[in-house]
Design a protein around this motif. Sequence first.
Motif, PDB file in Angstrom:
ATOM      1  N   PRO A   5       0.578  -0.809  -0.147  1.00 51.62           N
ATOM      2  CA  PRO A   5      -0.034  -0.123   0.086  1.00 51.62           C
ATOM      3  C   PRO A   5       1.167   1.154  -0.277  1.00 51.62           C
ATOM      4  CG  PRO A   5       0.336  -0.680   2.423  1.00 51.62           C
ATOM      5  CD  PRO A   5       0.986  -1.622   1.263  1.00 51.62           C
ATOM      6  N   ASP A   6       0.460   2.188  -0.653  1.00 53.00           N
ATOM      7  CA  ASP A   6       1.515   3.738  -0.301  1.00 53.00           C
ATOM      8  C   ASP A   6       1.148   4.037   1.013  1.00 53.00           C
ATOM      9  OD1 ASP A   6       0.808   6.370  -2.853  1.00 53.00           O
ATOM     10  OD2 ASP A   6       2.444   5.934  -0.710  1.00 53.00           O
ATOM     11  N   ARG A   7       2.190   4.444   1.538  1.00 53.00           N
ATOM     12  CA  ARG A   7       1.991   4.717   2.960  1.00 53.00           C
ATOM     13  C   ARG A   7       2.158   5.878   2.968  1.00 53.00           C
ATOM     14  NH1 ARG A   7       1.199   0.644   6.556  1.00 53.00           N
ATOM     15  NH2 ARG A   7       1.989  -1.715   5.938  1.00 53.00           N
ATOM     16  N   LYS A   8       2.146   6.405   2.282  1.00 53.05           N
ATOM     17  CA  LYS A   8       2.824   7.938   1.870  1.00 53.05           C
ATOM     18  C   LYS A   8       1.871   9.125   2.089  1.00 53.05           C
ATOM     19  CE  LYS A   8       7.622   8.629   1.952  1.00 53.05           C
ATOM     20  NZ  LYS A   8       7.518   8.051   3.578  1.00 53.05           N
ATOM     21  N   PHE A   9       0.811   8.597   1.420  1.00 55.48           N
ATOM     22  CA  PHE A   9      -0.749   9.730   1.369  1.00 55.48           C
ATOM     23  C   PHE A   9      -1.824   9.189   2.475  1.00 55.48           C
ATOM     24  CE2 PHE A   9       1.188  12.606  -0.663  1.00 55.48           C
ATOM     25  CZ  PHE A   9       1.984  11.479  -1.464  1.00 55.48           C
ATOM     26  N   GLN A  10      -2.245   9.907   3.143  1.00 53.97           N
ATOM     27  CA  GLN A  10      -4.015   9.523   3.974  1.00 53.97           C
ATOM     28  C   GLN A  10      -4.893   8.974   2.805  1.00 53.97           C
ATOM     29  OE1 GLN A  10      -5.184  12.636   6.000  1.00 53.97           O
ATOM     30  NE2 GLN A  10      -6.346  11.360   7.211  1.00 53.97           N
ATOM     31  N   PRO A  11      -5.108   8.145   3.073  1.00 55.42           N
ATOM     32  CA  PRO A  11      -6.867   7.578   2.221  1.00 55.42           C
ATOM     33  C   PRO A  11      -7.370   8.631   2.130  1.00 55.42           C
ATOM     34  CG  PRO A  11      -5.912   5.348   4.098  1.00 55.42           C
ATOM     35  CD  PRO A  11      -5.092   6.417   4.295  1.00 55.42           C
ATOM     36  N   VAL A  13     -10.541  10.581   1.573  1.00 48.17           N
ATOM     37  CA  VAL A  13     -11.293  10.884   3.133  1.00 48.17           C
ATOM     38  C   VAL A  13     -12.930  11.161   1.922  1.00 48.17           C
ATOM     39  CG1 VAL A  13     -12.303  12.624   5.045  1.00 48.17           C
ATOM     40  CG2 VAL A  13      -9.372  11.778   4.361  1.00 48.17           C
TER      41      VAL A  13
END
Lengths: 428, 414
Positions: A5-11, A13
């Motif tokens: 998963p791309d942890r850099k950006f918040q999923p 909203v």
Amino acid sequence: MTIPPDRKFQPSVFPFNARINVPVEERILNNGASLFLMESGTEDIMRMEFVFRAGMIQEHLPLLATSVNMMLTEGTEKYSSEELNTILDYYGIFINQVAEKDNAGLTVYFLNRHLEKVLGIVREILFHPVFPEKELRTLINKRLSWFRINKEKVHHLASEQFFESLFGSHHPYGRQVLERDFGEINSALLRDFHTRFYIPEKMAVIISGRIHEDTVNMFQKYFGELRSQGNYIEDFVGQINGDSTRKKHINKKGALQTALRIGSTAINKRHPDYPGLKILNVVLGGYFGSRLMKNLREDKGYTYGIQSTVSSLDLCGFKVISTEVGKAYTDLAADEIYREVLRLQSEPVPDEEMKVVRQYMSGEMVRMFDGPFAIAESFKAAWEFGLDFSYFKDLMEKVMTITPDEITELARKYYKIEDLYEITAGER
Amino acid sequence: MIKYEKFSLGNGLRVVIHEDKSTPLVAMNILYDAGSKDEDPSYTGLAHLVEHLMYCGSANIPDYDQPLQLAGGENNAFTNNDISNYYLTLPSENIETGFWLESDRMLEPLFTQEKVEIQKNVVIEEFKQRYLNQPYGDVMLLLRPLAYTTHPYRWPTIGSEVSHIEKVVPEIIKRFFDSHYTPGNAILTLTGNIDYQKGYDLSEKWFGPVPGRYSQKRCLPVEPEQTGPRELIVERNVPASSLYKAWHIGSRLGSDYHSMDLLTDILAGGESGRLYNKLVREKNIFSEINAFITSDIDPGLMIINGKLLKGSDIQAAEKSVNELIDELKVKRVPEKELEKVKNKFESSTVLSNTNILNKAMNLSLYELLGDPDLINKEVENYAAVGSNEVMESALRYLDEKNCTTLYYLSAEKK
């Protein structure tokens, strides 16, 4: 093969909505008492809150309103205090007695199959207490013990002085309890207060949970024909005379921390500016990411907690910034608090922060309407001021549309530094 | 009936999911099997400090709180002797933010020098505010090392002294985290408005890639049996003297856990308990009195605590407490009284289950104890306790030889 998963950006909203559209059924009993019914939740429980205009505002002596309220379960015509408490526990009934500045009463939580039993007992408690002398002595001794313990706590000393400074030492909102007041309380005084203010015709009941189908009928049966014994007295409307001295220090030898209370009187829930003021309050100190928390706790470590609140009472509101700080940091902490207030009066809140506050408050609104306990509490918070759930809809509207400039305006209008009281308790 | 599904990920993380569509929210609870009992005795208070630092940034997320607030969420955490427990609630639309946040700090929290220094200060203020600057605040700091000589329960979660917290450096924090905050030591519970399938998919997506780590095996010294009464007398600037009596009892999973819990309710549940009736209401010896068990996972304590009214003599007060304890050892509790405390427990369980956060915490805890279905079975477990069992438990534990007493005297002139 799974892609990490791309942890850099918040999923993403997504928007969400509070379920403010809870239907409320209002029913009036034969004697004029009001029921407000809100069906909610999945468990077979009910919450019922019985409310009377029997709070401290009605006192002519300190300790009266709270003592009457506490003594309700200490003996009735049918049951001794021991019997009463045994019955409540046997049916798994949780009871919360409360006497506040305006209103007083009790809340019961129970399995809905016991409704009839609950109504019978609550009627006894509310309308047939006998205020037995022995139990009263026990209560007074207990309260005196707590009173003395509280006098050792800096947060208590500061809070009590804060209310006295704001409302005046003679007004029920501000009058402090003294040790000699405990000796003045007797059964006759309690009986008189009870008769005058626990009035069956003026009772309001807020009912939520999985509501038993016979609820209204049972309320008619147990409460519908009750009439008051005394004459109804008009509400006390006292003069609020705040202290002319803005800064006060209560010395507490040996205290490791100093309690700070900074604030003043304010508008209340009926005022059109109130929703905006609530939002300003969140920015200032109403959530973990607030100006005060970020500064005094997270950045400087002066305190374990700092918050600001805006509260509504019937006669007026009040706003307060509260914290306990390490003794050495007292003056620094006060400086930082004023700095944050001034900042809100001069710099508009940045858009990114506005977004966080709007989202946070939207989330809070969801929680305020989630489940039978929250819904009932929210209803009461509006009803107490003659409002209904549309108050919350208006608040949500304001949360979504208020501008940074409006917040700056409100900060200038309602947080003038020269109007603020500063109360400290600790060792200087 | 609380329905749930459970499974484990490859890295050992246990996941429990309970759907409740009556709410628009989802509660996410992460329980780490790491508490103050896992601390080095010269670094007490560490587990609690780690809890604070878990909020101070992780590898991909420098600020935990703001993204959560943006998603409409709320969170909190607590640490006790046995566990470190983190929880949040979010509108169901945004539950993925919770997965992102929690998995990142399970993966790699930052524990920077700067943040460690600040949180040390915050925790020291908490130490002062709640334990040193409050009347009766230091009771557990005195009672625990007296009741326990060997087992780590002998120090409180806040720490046994401020100096332990003061000397912490980031390496110490990291070592604790690496040893104990492993996926294999963690239980993730989701309750509320979430489909089982979605919960499964999101768990795999975000927590699956967190590498399994070696969890330090727990090997705690066993507390030896207490063979004689222990006591301590202290004087403090409090207005009322207070009496504390503690007895060693069994573990959370022991067969007499439920009977001991009911026993404390018989003594001091609500305002119909025996201690309250006799010693507060009737004899005016105490202004208030409580009895409870610590519910620790390893063998815990049963504690009775009462505040004396002015004029009461503490020795006489203690004698009156002992009389009521002795009564439990010779006379069986009447059926109706036992039924009363069982009914109260049932009622409180049902009331608690109206809240998804309570359900999430309970499911996590019960999973840790080995059976999440306890959430449905505990009411029956309590109901099955007979008055014989209660008497046996009283005989087994409530002996003077097994008792630690703290006389917390008011230093004020009489």
